[in-house]
Design an enzyme around this catalytic site. Structure first.
Site, PDB file in Angstrom:
ATOM      1  NE  ARG A 112      -2.631   0.091   3.497  1.00 20.48           N
ATOM      2  CZ  ARG A 112      -3.456   0.558   4.408  1.00 20.48           C
ATOM      3  NH1 ARG A 112      -4.737   0.615   4.173  1.00 20.48           N
ATOM      4  NH2 ARG A 112      -3.003   0.981   5.561  1.00 20.48           N
ATOM      5  CB  THR A 116      -2.154   7.039  -3.062  1.00 21.87           C
ATOM      6  OG1 THR A 116      -1.509   5.741  -3.135  1.00 21.87           O
ATOM      7  CG2 THR A 116      -1.280   8.066  -3.748  1.00 21.87           C
ATOM      8  CG  ASP A 208       2.582  -2.422   9.065  1.00 19.08           C
ATOM      9  OD1 ASP A 208       2.889  -3.599   8.746  1.00 19.08           O
ATOM     10  OD2 ASP A 208       2.601  -1.478   8.259  1.00 19.08           O
ATOM     11  CG  ASP A 211       6.289  -2.611   9.977  1.00 16.70           C
ATOM     12  OD1 ASP A 211       7.031  -3.059   9.075  1.00 16.70           O
ATOM     13  OD2 ASP A 211       5.898  -1.432  10.011  1.00 16.70           O
TER      14      ASP A 211
HETATM   15  C1  PRP Z   1      -0.990  -4.527   4.423  1.00 13.69           C
HETATM   16  C2  PRP Z   1      -1.744  -5.824   4.568  1.00 13.69           C
HETATM   17  C3  PRP Z   1      -2.538  -5.882   3.294  1.00 13.69           C
HETATM   18  C4  PRP Z   1      -2.880  -4.440   3.069  1.00 13.69           C
HETATM   19  C5  PRP Z   1      -4.290  -4.190   3.533  1.00 13.69           C
HETATM   20  O1  PRP Z   1       0.110  -4.691   3.626  1.00 13.69           O
HETATM   21  O2  PRP Z   1      -0.895  -6.945   4.751  1.00 13.69           O
HETATM   22  O3  PRP Z   1      -1.832  -6.405   2.183  1.00 13.69           O
HETATM   23  O4  PRP Z   1      -1.969  -3.662   3.852  1.00 13.69           O
HETATM   24  O5  PRP Z   1      -4.680  -2.898   3.219  1.00 13.69           O
HETATM   25  P1  PRP Z   1      -5.792  -2.576   2.135  1.00 13.69           P
HETATM   26  O6  PRP Z   1      -6.916  -3.544   2.378  1.00 13.69           O
HETATM   27  O7  PRP Z   1      -6.180  -1.159   2.437  1.00 13.69           O
HETATM   28  O8  PRP Z   1      -5.208  -2.723   0.769  1.00 13.69           O
HETATM   29  P2  PRP Z   1       1.191  -3.518   3.375  1.00 13.69           P
HETATM   30  O9  PRP Z   1       0.840  -2.755   2.150  1.00 13.69           O
HETATM   31  O10 PRP Z   1       1.368  -2.728   4.627  1.00 13.69           O
HETATM   32  O11 PRP Z   1       2.496  -4.311   2.977  1.00 13.69           O
HETATM   33  P3  PRP Z   1       3.378  -5.347   3.820  1.00 13.69           P
HETATM   34  O12 PRP Z   1       2.594  -6.636   3.872  1.00 13.69           O
HETATM   35  O13 PRP Z   1       4.601  -5.463   2.990  1.00 13.69           O
HETATM   36  O14 PRP Z   1       3.628  -4.791   5.185  1.00 13.69           O
HETATM   37  N1  URA Z   2      -2.407  -3.060   6.937  1.00 13.82           N
HETATM   38  C1  URA Z   2      -2.032  -3.408   8.190  1.00 13.82           C
HETATM   39  O1  URA Z   2      -1.021  -4.098   8.378  1.00 13.82           O
HETATM   40  N2  URA Z   2      -2.783  -2.984   9.211  1.00 13.82           N
HETATM   41  C2  URA Z   2      -3.897  -2.248   9.048  1.00 13.82           C
HETATM   42  O2  URA Z   2      -4.563  -1.893  10.034  1.00 13.82           O
HETATM   43  C3  URA Z   2      -4.269  -1.892   7.736  1.00 13.82           C
HETATM   44  C4  URA Z   2      -3.505  -2.324   6.701  1.00 13.82           C
END
Ligand code: PRP
Ligand code: URA
Length: 217
Positions: A112, A116, A208, A211
């Site tokens: 994400r 944006t 997150d 993380d």
């Molecule tokens: C997080 C999560 C999803 C997404 C959810 O990933 O693991 O993939 O956000 O958000 P959305 O429903 O609004 O799209 P992130 O983009 O933080 O990446 P990561 O898994 O690499 O931490």
């Molecule tokens: N991605 C995450 O990891 N946590 C949230 O709450 C939303 C998106």
């Protein structure tokens, strides 16, 4: 919560179980350490998979026990694929694999954009016979639903037809988006939270997930 309209949608499945609730409570706690967080993600993924595989076809087989021949059933027909959305989805793969050890594994790279909040694609590699498999897409978090919906679009472009999405914590916004954009996909979640905050994080959520799983921030 049951009064939310998507509970009437037969493609929406809220996995409710005392063990899931208990594990979710520890998962959400801000002081749960990385190793325990990863173990809980795996365990909850396994419990969701139990529900998500309820409709796998079975066939009759005869098995010789030490005493006689027993009429048994074994899973037959379509093979399964697991598709984690990178990176947090990786944490759920081992939980699904414990129940479906022969599943092949594909990967979808999406993150994400922090400004944006839109998903940005960077990788997609699926099993070559994806169109013949039940694909279980896994991601612990379903917030706006943008990442999951885009991931499913990428998978469909490569021919997959039988897709299930398994998430641990979800927001109503993401549930509505996935069900609206992919009415053919079964959606399984362990928790339906209240809403998103101004940064599109789930409330109360768990922060997150990527993380917390990998000890980064
Ligand atoms: C997080 C999560 C999803 C997404 C959810 O990933 O693991 O993939 O956000 O958000 P959305 O429903 O609004 O799209 P992130 O983009 O933080 O990446 P990561 O898994 O690499 O931490
Ligand atoms: N991605 C995450 O990891 N946590 C949230 O709450 C939303 C998106």
């Amino acid at each position: 919560m049951q009064e939310l309209e998507f509970y009437q949608n037969p493609k929406f499945h809220h996995v409710r179980h005392p063990l899931v609730e208990h594990k979710l409570a520890i998962l959400r706690a801000m002081d749960t350490p990385t190793k325990q967080f990863a173990d809980l993600v795996e365990e909850i993924a396994m419990l969701i998979t139990y529900e998500a595989t309820k409709d796998l076809p079975v066939e009759k087989v005869k098995v010789r026990t030490p005493l006689e021949v027993a009429e048994c059933q074994m899973v037959s027909g379509k093979a399964v694929g697991i598709v984690p959305i990178l990176r947090a989805g990786l944490g759920m793969v081992s939980g699904v694999q414990k129940l479906v050890p022969n599943a092949k594994i594909g990967h979808i790279g999406l993150y994400r954009d922090h400004e944006t909040h839109e998903p940005v694609e960077y990788y997609c590699k699926l099993p070559t016979d994806a169109e013949n498999r039940t694909l279980i897409v896994v991601d612990p978090m379903l917030a706006t639903g943008g990442s999951a919906s885009d991931a499913i679009k990428m998978i469909k472009k490569r021919g997959a037809k039988n897709i299930k999405l398994c998430c641990i914590v979800s927001a109503p916004e993401g549930i509505r988006r996935v069900l609206a954009e992919h009415p053919d996909v079964d959606l399984y979640v362990a928790a339906v939270d209240r809403c998103l905050n101004e940064n599109c994080y789930i409330l109360p959520g768990l922060g997150d997930a990527g993380d917390r799983l990998f000890g980064t921030n």
